[in-house]
Design a protein around this motif. Structure first.
Motif, PDB file in Angstrom:
ATOM      1  N   TYR A  53     -90.419  13.098 -79.666  1.00 41.03           N
ATOM      2  CA  TYR A  53     -89.621  12.196 -78.509  1.00 41.03           C
ATOM      3  C   TYR A  53     -91.167  10.511 -78.258  1.00 41.03           C
ATOM      4  N   LEU A  54     -91.597  10.585 -78.047  1.00 42.43           N
ATOM      5  CA  LEU A  54     -92.247   9.730 -77.322  1.00 42.43           C
ATOM      6  C   LEU A  54     -92.190   8.553 -78.461  1.00 42.43           C
ATOM      7  N   PHE A  55     -91.679   8.396 -79.227  1.00 38.04           N
ATOM      8  CA  PHE A  55     -91.401   7.383 -80.437  1.00 38.04           C
ATOM      9  C   PHE A  55     -90.035   6.689 -80.362  1.00 38.04           C
ATOM     10  N   ASP A  56     -89.458   7.694 -79.091  1.00 36.23           N
ATOM     11  CA  ASP A  56     -88.009   7.437 -79.239  1.00 36.23           C
ATOM     12  C   ASP A  56     -88.130   6.903 -77.948  1.00 36.23           C
ATOM     13  N   LYS A  57     -88.845   5.844 -77.388  1.00 37.22           N
ATOM     14  CA  LYS A  57     -88.970   5.453 -75.909  1.00 37.22           C
ATOM     15  C   LYS A  57     -87.642   4.980 -74.998  1.00 37.22           C
ATOM     16  N   ASP A  58     -87.653   3.933 -76.480  1.00 38.15           N
ATOM     17  CA  ASP A  58     -85.827   3.340 -75.189  1.00 38.15           C
ATOM     18  C   ASP A  58     -84.562   4.340 -74.837  1.00 38.15           C
ATOM     19  N   LYS A  59     -84.994   5.456 -75.181  1.00 40.82           N
ATOM     20  CA  LYS A  59     -83.730   6.328 -74.992  1.00 40.82           C
ATOM     21  C   LYS A  59     -84.478   7.072 -73.464  1.00 40.82           C
ATOM     22  N   ILE A  60     -85.807   7.381 -73.276  1.00 36.37           N
ATOM     23  CA  ILE A  60     -86.198   8.573 -72.395  1.00 36.37           C
ATOM     24  C   ILE A  60     -86.940   7.584 -71.190  1.00 36.37           C
ATOM     25  N   LEU A  64     -90.218  11.515 -67.688  1.00 36.68           N
ATOM     26  CA  LEU A  64     -90.392  12.561 -68.691  1.00 36.68           C
ATOM     27  C   LEU A  64     -91.480  12.065 -69.602  1.00 36.68           C
ATOM     28  N   GLU A  65     -91.647  11.110 -70.561  1.00 35.23           N
ATOM     29  CA  GLU A  65     -92.641  10.985 -70.972  1.00 35.23           C
ATOM     30  C   GLU A  65     -93.674  11.108 -70.707  1.00 35.23           C
ATOM     31  N   ASN A  66     -94.432  10.464 -69.560  1.00 37.96           N
ATOM     32  CA  ASN A  66     -95.750  11.447 -68.680  1.00 37.96           C
ATOM     33  C   ASN A  66     -95.198  12.780 -69.038  1.00 37.96           C
ATOM     34  N   SER A  67     -94.533  14.078 -68.502  1.00 38.09           N
ATOM     35  CA  SER A  67     -94.882  14.971 -68.721  1.00 38.09           C
ATOM     36  C   SER A  67     -94.712  14.941 -69.988  1.00 38.09           C
ATOM     37  N   ILE A  68     -93.946  14.817 -70.961  1.00 34.57           N
ATOM     38  CA  ILE A  68     -94.851  15.492 -72.700  1.00 34.57           C
ATOM     39  C   ILE A  68     -96.335  15.286 -72.670  1.00 34.57           C
ATOM     40  N   LEU A  69     -96.504  14.509 -72.322  1.00 37.23           N
ATOM     41  CA  LEU A  69     -98.045  14.203 -72.786  1.00 37.23           C
ATOM     42  C   LEU A  69     -98.914  14.959 -72.072  1.00 37.23           C
ATOM     43  N   HIS A 130     -78.811  13.968 -74.090  1.00 33.99           N
ATOM     44  CA  HIS A 130     -78.364  14.405 -75.281  1.00 33.99           C
ATOM     45  C   HIS A 130     -79.089  14.148 -77.082  1.00 33.99           C
ATOM     46  N   LEU A 131     -80.577  14.464 -76.567  1.00 37.89           N
ATOM     47  CA  LEU A 131     -81.328  14.996 -78.294  1.00 37.89           C
ATOM     48  C   LEU A 131     -81.838  15.868 -78.565  1.00 37.89           C
ATOM     49  N   GLN A 132     -81.625  15.666 -79.648  1.00 39.04           N
ATOM     50  CA  GLN A 132     -82.121  17.386 -80.436  1.00 39.04           C
ATOM     51  C   GLN A 132     -82.676  17.039 -81.683  1.00 39.04           C
ATOM     52  N   PRO A 133     -83.935  17.911 -81.725  1.00 39.77           N
ATOM     53  CA  PRO A 133     -84.967  17.818 -82.321  1.00 39.77           C
ATOM     54  C   PRO A 133     -84.807  16.749 -84.464  1.00 39.77           C
ATOM     55  N   TRP A 134     -84.241  17.704 -84.217  1.00 41.97           N
ATOM     56  CA  TRP A 134     -82.788  16.903 -85.974  1.00 41.97           C
ATOM     57  C   TRP A 134     -82.899  15.316 -85.976  1.00 41.97           C
ATOM     58  N   THR A 135     -82.035  15.488 -84.120  1.00 42.38           N
ATOM     59  CA  THR A 135     -81.787  13.555 -84.575  1.00 42.38           C
ATOM     60  C   THR A 135     -82.959  12.906 -84.676  1.00 42.38           C
TER      61      THR A 135
END
Length: 140
Positions: A53-60, A64-69, A130-135
């Motif tokens: 999900y971090l590679f899709d930075k413009d959407k998150i 949330l990015e920091n939490s994932i990290l 509205h992000l799923q793993p397959w998207t």
């Protein structure tokens, strides 16, 4: 390149475990090693998947990015408890595990610091963004 290096983490963990800890077939030690390595390996792959999900930075958002990290780093660090367990919890010649075990601390740590936060983060990503793993994998 970063993604490829992170994907090697579970394999390196498996090599480390099996290179230093042998066990007789059908012993409790062998069963314990197989169970532990399977769980840790899946959790490490889960962490790598969350970092997708971090590679899709413009959407998150940055929060949330920091939490994932943060939780992914915790997940990569926690297998040291498994290594600590193998180093200090002596297996008897019969393959029995000593009564003092770090297994409870290890399981609770993974549940409260990895699995529950990843569940919450996935719910936020799926329902809020509205992000799923397959998207992510398909690039949509």
């Amino acid at each position: 390149m970063l993604k490829m290096n992170l994907c090697l983490t579970p394999m390196l963990f498996l090599f480390l475990i099996y290179a230093h800890h042998d066990a007789k077939s059908h012993s409790r030690r062998k069963y314990y090693l197989e169970k532990m390595t399977a769980a840790v390996t899946l959790d490490l792959f889960d962490s790598v998947e969350m970092m997708e999900y971090l590679f899709d930075k413009d959407k998150i958002s940055i929060e949330l990015e920091n939490s994932i990290l943060v939780f992914s780093c915790i997940n990569i660090f926690l297998p040291t408890f498994a290594l600590f367990e193998l180093k200090f919890n002596k297996f008897h010649d019969s393959g029995e595990i000593s009564p003092i075990s770090f297994k409870f601390i290890y399981i609770c740590s993974f549940m409260f610091f990895v699995n529950v936060p990843f569940l919450v983060l996935r719910l936020i990503l799926w329902h809020g963004y509205h992000l799923q793993p397959w998207t992510i994998l398909l690039g949509h």
